[in-house]
Scaffold this motif. Structure first.
Motif, PDB file in Angstrom:
ATOM      1  N   ASP A 161      56.151  37.082  35.363  1.00 31.24           N
ATOM      2  CA  ASP A 161      57.298  36.440  34.698  1.00 31.24           C
ATOM      3  C   ASP A 161      56.883  35.642  33.472  1.00 31.24           C
ATOM      4  O   ASP A 161      57.723  35.280  32.653  1.00 31.24           O
ATOM      5  N   LYS A 162      55.593  35.340  33.383  1.00 39.78           N
ATOM      6  CA  LYS A 162      55.151  34.434  32.322  1.00 39.78           C
ATOM      7  C   LYS A 162      54.159  35.056  31.365  1.00 39.78           C
ATOM      8  O   LYS A 162      53.823  34.477  30.336  1.00 39.78           O
ATOM      9  N   THR A 163      53.627  36.241  31.715  1.00 37.31           N
ATOM     10  CA  THR A 163      52.458  36.728  30.969  1.00 37.31           C
ATOM     11  C   THR A 163      52.776  37.152  29.537  1.00 37.31           C
ATOM     12  O   THR A 163      53.851  37.689  29.246  1.00 37.31           O
ATOM     13  N   ILE A 164      51.782  36.904  28.652  1.00 37.53           N
ATOM     14  CA  ILE A 164      51.882  37.434  27.285  1.00 37.53           C
ATOM     15  C   ILE A 164      50.616  38.234  26.939  1.00 37.53           C
ATOM     16  O   ILE A 164      50.515  38.800  25.853  1.00 37.53           O
ATOM     17  N   LEU A 165      49.669  38.293  27.894  1.00 42.64           N
ATOM     18  CA  LEU A 165      48.390  38.935  27.587  1.00 42.64           C
ATOM     19  C   LEU A 165      47.603  39.150  28.863  1.00 42.64           C
ATOM     20  O   LEU A 165      47.568  38.277  29.725  1.00 42.64           O
ATOM     21  N   ARG A 166      46.967  40.333  28.966  1.00 37.67           N
ATOM     22  CA  ARG A 166      46.019  40.532  30.065  1.00 37.67           C
ATOM     23  C   ARG A 166      44.641  40.099  29.601  1.00 37.67           C
ATOM     24  O   ARG A 166      44.314  40.242  28.421  1.00 37.67           O
ATOM     25  N   CYS A 167      43.815  39.592  30.524  1.00 36.86           N
ATOM     26  CA  CYS A 167      42.507  39.078  30.103  1.00 36.86           C
ATOM     27  C   CYS A 167      41.468  39.286  31.197  1.00 36.86           C
ATOM     28  O   CYS A 167      41.779  39.251  32.379  1.00 36.86           O
ATOM     29  N   GLN A 168      40.241  39.522  30.757  1.00 30.79           N
ATOM     30  CA  GLN A 168      39.110  39.574  31.684  1.00 30.79           C
ATOM     31  C   GLN A 168      37.880  39.120  30.908  1.00 30.79           C
ATOM     32  O   GLN A 168      37.662  39.554  29.778  1.00 30.79           O
ATOM     33  N   GLY A 169      37.112  38.226  31.484  1.00 30.01           N
ATOM     34  CA  GLY A 169      35.880  37.814  30.802  1.00 30.01           C
ATOM     35  C   GLY A 169      35.089  36.889  31.689  1.00 30.01           C
ATOM     36  O   GLY A 169      35.673  36.078  32.403  1.00 30.01           O
ATOM     37  N   PHE A 195      27.679  32.685  34.620  1.00 29.06           N
ATOM     38  CA  PHE A 195      28.378  33.942  34.359  1.00 29.06           C
ATOM     39  C   PHE A 195      29.192  34.336  35.578  1.00 29.06           C
ATOM     40  O   PHE A 195      28.876  35.304  36.251  1.00 29.06           O
ATOM     41  N   ASN A 196      30.214  33.558  35.895  1.00 24.14           N
ATOM     42  CA  ASN A 196      31.023  33.912  37.062  1.00 24.14           C
ATOM     43  C   ASN A 196      31.643  35.280  36.838  1.00 24.14           C
ATOM     44  O   ASN A 196      32.232  35.524  35.793  1.00 24.14           O
ATOM     45  N   GLN A 197      31.488  36.103  37.802  1.00 23.36           N
ATOM     46  CA  GLN A 197      31.992  37.468  37.658  1.00 23.36           C
ATOM     47  C   GLN A 197      33.507  37.516  37.801  1.00 23.36           C
ATOM     48  O   GLN A 197      34.076  36.957  38.719  1.00 23.36           O
ATOM     49  N   VAL A 198      34.136  38.136  36.841  1.00 20.99           N
ATOM     50  CA  VAL A 198      35.543  38.505  36.999  1.00 20.99           C
ATOM     51  C   VAL A 198      35.528  40.024  36.909  1.00 20.99           C
ATOM     52  O   VAL A 198      35.070  40.581  35.917  1.00 20.99           O
ATOM     53  N   ASP A 199      35.959  40.674  37.969  1.00 23.45           N
ATOM     54  CA  ASP A 199      35.860  42.130  38.092  1.00 23.45           C
ATOM     55  C   ASP A 199      36.278  42.830  36.791  1.00 23.45           C
ATOM     56  O   ASP A 199      37.412  42.661  36.334  1.00 23.45           O
ATOM     57  N   VAL A 200      35.361  43.634  36.218  1.00 27.38           N
ATOM     58  CA  VAL A 200      35.688  44.309  34.955  1.00 27.38           C
ATOM     59  C   VAL A 200      36.824  45.319  35.107  1.00 27.38           C
ATOM     60  O   VAL A 200      37.446  45.701  34.125  1.00 27.38           O
ATOM     61  N   ASN A 201      37.069  45.728  36.337  1.00 25.51           N
ATOM     62  CA  ASN A 201      38.150  46.704  36.545  1.00 25.51           C
ATOM     63  C   ASN A 201      39.496  46.030  36.800  1.00 25.51           C
ATOM     64  O   ASN A 201      40.472  46.701  37.114  1.00 25.51           O
ATOM     65  N   ASP A 202      39.509  44.731  36.737  1.00 26.00           N
ATOM     66  CA  ASP A 202      40.762  44.013  36.998  1.00 26.00           C
ATOM     67  C   ASP A 202      41.015  43.039  35.843  1.00 26.00           C
ATOM     68  O   ASP A 202      40.247  42.994  34.875  1.00 26.00           O
ATOM     69  N   TYR A 203      42.052  42.266  35.932  1.00 30.99           N
ATOM     70  CA  TYR A 203      42.386  41.315  34.870  1.00 30.99           C
ATOM     71  C   TYR A 203      43.238  40.184  35.427  1.00 30.99           C
ATOM     72  O   TYR A 203      43.811  40.307  36.509  1.00 30.99           O
ATOM     73  N   TYR A 204      43.305  39.085  34.688  1.00 31.69           N
ATOM     74  CA  TYR A 204      44.261  38.028  35.008  1.00 31.69           C
ATOM     75  C   TYR A 204      45.237  37.911  33.843  1.00 31.69           C
ATOM     76  O   TYR A 204      44.959  38.404  32.742  1.00 31.69           O
ATOM     77  N   ASP A 205      46.351  37.271  34.112  1.00 30.00           N
ATOM     78  CA  ASP A 205      47.372  37.119  33.075  1.00 30.00           C
ATOM     79  C   ASP A 205      47.238  35.773  32.383  1.00 30.00           C
ATOM     80  O   ASP A 205      46.925  34.760  33.008  1.00 30.00           O
ATOM     81  N   ILE A 206      47.517  35.776  31.087  1.00 37.10           N
ATOM     82  CA  ILE A 206      47.595  34.515  30.344  1.00 37.10           C
ATOM     83  C   ILE A 206      49.072  34.182  30.191  1.00 37.10           C
ATOM     84  O   ILE A 206      49.816  34.937  29.547  1.00 37.10           O
ATOM     85  N   PRO A 207      49.500  33.069  30.783  1.00 38.29           N
ATOM     86  CA  PRO A 207      50.929  32.751  30.705  1.00 38.29           C
ATOM     87  C   PRO A 207      51.309  32.161  29.353  1.00 38.29           C
ATOM     88  O   PRO A 207      50.516  31.433  28.739  1.00 38.29           O
ATOM     89  N   TYR A 208      52.524  32.445  28.920  1.00 37.29           N
ATOM     90  CA  TYR A 208      53.017  31.997  27.607  1.00 37.29           C
ATOM     91  C   TYR A 208      52.837  30.485  27.406  1.00 37.29           C
ATOM     92  O   TYR A 208      52.403  30.033  26.336  1.00 37.29           O
ATOM     93  N   GLY A 209      53.134  29.706  28.446  1.00 39.77           N
ATOM     94  CA  GLY A 209      53.166  28.242  28.300  1.00 39.77           C
ATOM     95  C   GLY A 209      51.853  27.613  27.889  1.00 39.77           C
ATOM     96  O   GLY A 209      51.824  26.463  27.420  1.00 39.77           O
ATOM     97  N   VAL A 210      50.723  28.330  28.028  1.00 40.28           N
ATOM     98  CA  VAL A 210      49.432  27.731  27.637  1.00 40.28           C
ATOM     99  C   VAL A 210      49.319  27.620  26.112  1.00 40.28           C
ATOM    100  O   VAL A 210      48.445  26.930  25.592  1.00 40.28           O
TER     101      VAL A 210
END
Ligand SMILES: Cc1cc2nc3c(=O)[nH]c(=O)nc-3n(C[C@H](O)[C@H](O)[C@H](O)COP(=O)(O)OP(=O)(O)OC[C@H]3O[C@@H](n4cnc5c(N)ncnc54)[C@H](O)[C@@H]3O)c2cc1C
Length: 448
Positions: free
Chosen positions: A336-344, A359-374
């Protein structure tokens, strides 16, 4: 000409007549990836838009990073699309020597490129698109309309001090300069106020790259050679661990991203000055070290270096929303809030006294959302940020600041800036669903 009252401690500027150079819809301040994405999106929507940049070229780190790889555009191994994909395609197709894609463990697919090419490509791009751009212009102040609204900005250039008036403003200065001048709250660094080290990247030429590759297979960060140099009394700073270097884009070159000057706050001019001077000294130390100790570098020289030091983090706004570490590590989706997918990964480098790189691993095959409000400062109605200053935990920021990614963040900020300007709405009140719809129509893959 201003009139000044001079006291022992400060100077009060009583009267200054500033010409209005420009009036329009959207002002984008800062021509790095965050600003470029925003300005292109706003301009293409038909809004009267201007892009302001203090340097004599566009691109920020994309142009002065000596080929710093363009990261973050392929979260979950899938392009974020839109303007990011368009500009990366431009880089990729500019000639066989302009760029290549390499897969980096933990980071995914990144564009290694020739930033000299990019400087010219982006110049050609903005001219073709007939965008309004002002280079050599430093945003030094804001003009407030009310406590929560900025009416315009003041720029300083060779032409003097001038004013630009806009309905909405995208602060892509990398340091939230506009938000800060407008009185918005922000955070700096981690829980101790510690910032990541600053780096000047450079390229060594005339390297026997076969010998280089053979050597690093045994001693990736030259630690054996550095120990030898230390024993011989040849100094290279302990912080410069040479963990980050790779084949350059041109034959017989190696890109080095290893200077690490700690405790530099990029919003303090005296610290920036020290960071610049110290970095140049370190580069010479490196050159001597490479020539004397590293196989294949006997005749090497510094072919190019960043136009200025790269600052990894400084101010982060207090926004309507906040990206947490958990959001990243748990690859949280916020449809409901996302404006961008991100992984890093959180490449939390040389922060304060810390010597580790997390270097905390964030699965390269997955992503998190960046919400608009940030992107939306809590204290302001008609200013939005784009780029590394968004509202977040410092480690979440470290994992979410790739240049490719920020082109996409810019597209979202620029699109929202046009919506807010047309509707006369505060950024916090714009309809996120409508924003998402526009982004998807413009080719962005939000994963929804
Ligand atoms: C050493 C280093 C290594 C990095 N490595 C990588 C990497 O390998 N891959 C990757 O993708 N990312 C990397 N990053 C991260 C990435 O470069 C940044 O996160 C990204 O460039 C930030 O984009 P931005 O648009 O927010 O800011 P910037 O790129 O800093 O752009 C800000 C722009 O605004 C201009 N500006 C600033 N203040 C003003 C003002 N007051 N008035 C007018 N103009 C102004 C600046 O000149 C600049 O052009 C690295 C960063 C650093 C510092």
């Amino acid at each position: 000409m201003a009139e000044y009252d001079v006291t022992n401690f400060n100077v009060i500027c009583r009267y200054q007549n500033l010409p209005i150079r420009w009036t329009g819809d959207v002002i984008v301040a800062g021509g790095g990836p965050g600003g470029l994405g925003a300005a292109i999106a706003a301009h293409r929507s038909g809004a009267k838009t201007i892009l302001i940049e203090k340097n004599g070229f566009l691109g920020g780190m994309m142009s002065y990073g000596c080929g710093m790889p363009l990261g973050g555009a392929y979260p979950g191994m899938k392009s974020i699309g839109g303007i990011a994909e368009e500009l990366l395609s431009l880089v990729r197709n500019a000639g066989q020597d302009a760029a290549d894609v390499r897969h980096i463990p933990l980071f995914g697919d990144w564009y290694f490129h020739d930033s000299e090419f990019f400087k010219s490509l982006i110049a050609e791009f903005v001219l073709k698109e007939k965008m309004e751009v002002l280079l050599h212009s430093f945003v030094s102040d804001v003009i407030m309309d009310s406590k929560r609204r900025v009416k315009g900005i003041v720029i300083d250039s060779k032409s003097g001090r001038e004013v630009l008036i806009g309905k909405t403003i995208v602060d892509a200065t990398g340091d939230a300069d506009i938000c800060t001048r407008a009185g918005a709250h922000y955070e700096v660094g981690d829980e101790h106020g510690d910032l990541m080290g600053v780096t000047i990247p450079y390229i060594l030429a005339d390297v026997d790259t076969e010998k280089y590759l053979k050597y690093i297979a045994e001693d990736k960060d030259f630690s054996k050679l550095r120990a030898k140099a230390k024993a011989d009394g040849i100094f290279t700073n302990e912080d410069d661990k040479f963990g980050s270097h790779h084949l350059g884009q041109r034959p017989n070159t190696v890109f080095v991203n290893s200077v690490r000057v700690r405790n530099i706050n990029g919003t303090k001019v005296e610290e920036l000055t020290f960071g610049e001077l110290e970095s140049r000294v370190r580069m010479l130390q490196h050159l001597n070290f490479f020539r004397k100790y590293v196989p294949g570098f006997e005749k090497c020289y510094i072919a190019s270096s960043g136009a200025e030091i790269g600052v990894r983090d400084s101010r982060r706004i207090i926004g309507e929303d906040y990206l947490t570490q958990e959001d990243c590590l748990e690859v949280r989706k916020q449809p409901d809030k996302t404006i961008l997918r991100c992984q890093g990964p959180f490449d939390d480098i040389s922060r304060g006294k810390r010597t580790d790189v997390s270097f905390n691993q964030v699965d390269v095959n997955d992503y998190y959302d960046i919400p608009y409000g940030v992107l939306v400062p809590k204290d302001l109605d008609n200013v939005i940020v784009s780029g590394r200053t968004f509202s977040s935990n410092p480690r979440a920021q470290a994992g979410s600041r790739g240049q490719g990614l920020l082109l996409g963040m810019g597209q979202a900020a620029g699109t929202a800036a046009v919506m807010a300007a047309r509707e006369g709405a505060a950024f916090k009140d714009i309809n996120i669903k409508a924003l998402q719809k526009q982004l998807v129509e413009a080719g962005c893959d939000l994963g929804i």
